[in-house]
Design a protein around this motif. Structure first.
Motif, PDB file in Angstrom:
ATOM      1  N   PRO A  10     -12.595 -11.782  15.238  1.00  0.00           N
ATOM      2  CA  PRO A  10     -12.224 -10.483  15.582  1.00  0.00           C
ATOM      3  C   PRO A  10     -11.069 -10.360  16.025  1.00  0.00           C
ATOM      4  O   PRO A  10     -10.248 -11.145  16.879  1.00  0.00           O
ATOM      5  N   VAL A  11     -10.421 -10.030  15.182  1.00  0.00           N
ATOM      6  CA  VAL A  11      -8.767  -9.416  14.940  1.00  0.00           C
ATOM      7  C   VAL A  11      -8.777  -7.664  15.156  1.00  0.00           C
ATOM      8  O   VAL A  11      -7.209  -7.593  14.665  1.00  0.00           O
ATOM      9  N   ALA A  12      -9.340  -6.985  14.992  1.00  0.00           N
ATOM     10  CA  ALA A  12      -8.989  -6.045  15.019  1.00  0.00           C
ATOM     11  C   ALA A  12      -8.494  -4.692  15.649  1.00  0.00           C
ATOM     12  O   ALA A  12      -7.766  -3.739  16.123  1.00  0.00           O
ATOM     13  N   GLY A  13      -8.728  -5.316  16.916  1.00  0.00           N
ATOM     14  CA  GLY A  13      -7.961  -4.573  18.358  1.00  0.00           C
ATOM     15  C   GLY A  13      -6.525  -4.005  17.745  1.00  0.00           C
ATOM     16  O   GLY A  13      -5.717  -4.797  17.303  1.00  0.00           O
ATOM     17  N   GLY A  15      -4.048  -4.570  20.076  1.00  0.00           N
ATOM     18  CA  GLY A  15      -2.651  -5.569  20.149  1.00  0.00           C
ATOM     19  C   GLY A  15      -1.504  -4.672  21.601  1.00  0.00           C
ATOM     20  O   GLY A  15      -0.096  -5.346  20.976  1.00  0.00           O
ATOM     21  N   THR A  16      -2.264  -4.374  22.092  1.00  0.00           N
ATOM     22  CA  THR A  16      -1.022  -3.275  23.299  1.00  0.00           C
ATOM     23  C   THR A  16      -0.321  -4.344  23.965  1.00  0.00           C
ATOM     24  O   THR A  16       0.844  -2.968  23.918  1.00  0.00           O
ATOM     25  N   ARG A  17      -0.749  -4.866  24.137  1.00  0.00           N
ATOM     26  CA  ARG A  17       0.720  -6.256  25.094  1.00  0.00           C
ATOM     27  C   ARG A  17       0.833  -6.582  24.821  1.00  0.00           C
ATOM     28  O   ARG A  17       2.349  -7.791  25.332  1.00  0.00           O
ATOM     29  N   LYS A  27      -1.286  -8.907  15.037  1.00  0.00           N
ATOM     30  CA  LYS A  27      -0.479  -9.958  16.673  1.00  0.00           C
ATOM     31  C   LYS A  27      -0.817 -11.431  15.751  1.00  0.00           C
ATOM     32  O   LYS A  27      -0.500 -12.156  17.157  1.00  0.00           O
ATOM     33  N   GLN A 105     -13.418  -3.237   9.943  1.00  0.00           N
ATOM     34  CA  GLN A 105     -14.573  -2.710  11.760  1.00  0.00           C
ATOM     35  C   GLN A 105     -14.332  -1.055  11.109  1.00  0.00           C
ATOM     36  O   GLN A 105     -15.431  -0.847  12.247  1.00  0.00           O
ATOM     37  N   ALA A 108     -12.059   0.769  16.277  1.00  0.00           N
ATOM     38  CA  ALA A 108     -11.825  -0.445  17.250  1.00  0.00           C
ATOM     39  C   ALA A 108     -12.526   0.020  18.281  1.00  0.00           C
ATOM     40  O   ALA A 108     -12.124   0.990  19.350  1.00  0.00           O
ATOM     41  N   GLY A 110     -14.219  -1.652  20.270  1.00  0.00           N
ATOM     42  CA  GLY A 110     -14.781  -2.568  21.598  1.00  0.00           C
ATOM     43  C   GLY A 110     -14.686  -3.620  20.645  1.00  0.00           C
ATOM     44  O   GLY A 110     -15.371  -3.914  19.573  1.00  0.00           O
TER      45      GLY A 110
HETATM   46  P1  UTP Z   1      -8.161  -7.680  23.179  1.00  0.00           P
HETATM   47  O1  UTP Z   1      -8.355  -6.679  24.501  1.00  0.00           O
HETATM   48  O2  UTP Z   1      -7.271  -8.914  24.091  1.00  0.00           O
HETATM   49  O3  UTP Z   1      -6.927  -7.756  22.448  1.00  0.00           O
HETATM   50  O4  UTP Z   1      -9.786  -8.071  22.218  1.00  0.00           O
HETATM   51  P2  UTP Z   1      -6.550  -6.109  21.758  1.00  0.00           P
HETATM   52  O5  UTP Z   1      -7.131  -4.745  21.686  1.00  0.00           O
HETATM   53  O6  UTP Z   1      -6.081  -6.580  20.427  1.00  0.00           O
HETATM   54  O7  UTP Z   1      -5.019  -6.481  22.856  1.00  0.00           O
HETATM   55  P3  UTP Z   1      -4.993  -5.472  24.028  1.00  0.00           P
HETATM   56  O8  UTP Z   1      -5.885  -5.841  25.325  1.00  0.00           O
HETATM   57  O9  UTP Z   1      -4.223  -4.184  23.345  1.00  0.00           O
HETATM   58  O10 UTP Z   1      -3.082  -5.933  24.286  1.00  0.00           O
HETATM   59  C1  UTP Z   1      -9.832  -9.542  21.990  1.00  0.00           C
HETATM   60  C2  UTP Z   1      -9.858  -9.194  20.799  1.00  0.00           C
HETATM   61  O11 UTP Z   1     -10.774  -8.880  19.947  1.00  0.00           O
HETATM   62  C3  UTP Z   1      -9.843  -8.550  18.603  1.00  0.00           C
HETATM   63  C4  UTP Z   1      -8.975  -8.254  19.175  1.00  0.00           C
HETATM   64  O12 UTP Z   1      -7.954  -8.235  18.056  1.00  0.00           O
HETATM   65  C5  UTP Z   1      -8.668  -9.255  20.003  1.00  0.00           C
HETATM   66  O13 UTP Z   1      -8.312 -10.363  19.090  1.00  0.00           O
HETATM   67  N1  UTP Z   1     -11.007  -6.516  19.338  1.00  0.00           N
HETATM   68  C6  UTP Z   1     -10.896  -5.932  19.565  1.00  0.00           C
HETATM   69  C7  UTP Z   1     -11.659  -5.734  17.770  1.00  0.00           C
HETATM   70  O14 UTP Z   1     -11.469  -6.760  17.068  1.00  0.00           O
HETATM   71  N2  UTP Z   1     -11.606  -4.974  17.980  1.00  0.00           N
HETATM   72  C8  UTP Z   1     -11.963  -4.440  19.308  1.00  0.00           C
HETATM   73  O15 UTP Z   1     -12.605  -3.399  19.145  1.00  0.00           O
HETATM   74  C9  UTP Z   1     -11.804  -4.709  20.177  1.00  0.00           C
END
Ligand code: UTP
Length: 294
Positions: A10-13, A15-17, A27, A105, A108, A110
């Motif tokens: 899963p890479v769809a977050g 990446g706010t950090r 990211k 996805q 995003a 979760g």
């Molecule tokens: P994280 O919460 O650690 O990543 O999710 P994030 O959202 O990218 O980063 P922050 O917390 O905002 O900095 C763990 C993994 O799950 C993916 C993220 O891309 C990350 O690889 N993820 C998370 C999804 O693919 N979809 C989502 O809705 C949430």
């Protein structure tokens, strides 16, 4: 026992950090020394026998697909200019046709929702989940250690590792039962898990660190779209429910983890991979020493 052939990444977050570095570049395409983070993670998956990688992507992440595909113009330039070394480097991580899939996805919602998006591609077989911002430097590969544990005890396997002292309340923490035979106490039956337990209530100091072997029954559970912490569909909640009907084991795998999801973790990974790089390791050491004034 059915083999683990497919992995969900899963890479769809958002990446706010890792902002603003991850604003216009996904990211997971940020660098760890000589290659994007994702290339290291896919290499780990291949070393564990994964045949098909399923990326759960969001908008603006087409560069991930491009990284694992040919760049015909670049490759023909490099050939014409007899730059065989560089050609070898830019083609080393390519996918084989049909061995990567990319699923949108759409929202995003979760990690649990992201994993659920892979349901049709996984079908009815056990599968791996690899969180690509967690870079694991291990021999054998961290996911291979998880799959070996799965072949030993069956059920679902979750990689765990000790949280830094006093930090367990920031993570998903596992509760443990009996050790399994043959793993020096590193593989234990799981009795529960809790997301960010209040300080002092942690059932152990071991946190869920980003590699999983799961069974397809998780999809029915995640399909209920139950929303948990942060109003997101959490994988941890889904696994807790699956634990009611299937065994879970936690594996304290042997190796080092780099959390590349924030900028300091990414820097640490870059230094570590640079220092041990066969060609450039000594130069990295010299640079670090000169910056420290040594
Ligand atoms: P994280 O919460 O650690 O990543 O999710 P994030 O959202 O990218 O980063 P922050 O917390 O905002 O900095 C763990 C993994 O799950 C993916 C993220 O891309 C990350 O690889 N993820 C998370 C999804 O693919 N979809 C989502 O809705 C949430």
């Amino acid at each position: 026992m059915r083999p683990v052939r497919k992995a969900v990444l899963p890479v769809a977050g958002f990446g706010t950090r890792a902002m603003p570095a991850a604003k216009a570049t996904p990211k997971n395409l940020l660098n760890v020394f000589d290659r994007p983070i994702l290339a290291h993670v896919v290499e780990e998956g291949r070393a564990a026998g994964i045949e098909h990688f399923i990326f759960i992507v969001g908008r603006g992440q087409g560069a991930i697909e491009d990284y694992f595909d040919h760049n015909v113009e670049l490759e023909s330039q490099l050939k014409a200019k007899h730059k065989g070394d560089i050609l070898g480097q830019v083609t080393a991580d390519l996918s084989k046709p049909g061995q990567m899939s990319f699923v949108r996805q759409m929202q995003a919602n979760g990690l649990g929702h992201a994993v659920w998006c892979a349901r049709d591609l996984i079908g009815d077989e056990p599968f791996a989940v690899m969180l690509p911002d967690m870079l694991m430097d291990a021999k054998p590969a961290a996911l291979k250690q998880c799959i070996d544990a799965y072949h030993a005890v069956g059920g679902n396997i979750i990689a765990v590792e000790p949280a830094p002292p006093g930090q367990a309340h920031k993570y998903g923490i596992v509760a443990l039962g009996k050790p399994a035979e043959g793993f020096d106490g590193r593989l234990k039956a799981m009795t529960g898990m809790v997301e960010k337990p209040p300080p002092g209530t942690e059932p152990s100091n071991l946190f869920i660190s980003g590699r999983y072997v799961l069974h397809p029954e998780i999809f029915d559970i995640l399909g209920h779209h139950y929303r948990g912490a942060g109003d997101e569909i959490q994988l941890t909640d889904g696994m807790l429910r699956l634990m009611g009907i299937q065994d879970f084991h936690a594996l304290e795998y042997q190796g080092t983890t780099y959390d590349c999801g924030d900028l300091l973790g990414l820097l640490r990974a870059n230094l570590a991979f640079g220092l041990k790089h066969a060609e450039h390791g000594q130069a990295v050491r010299d640079i670090a020493q000169s910056l420290l004034g040594g």
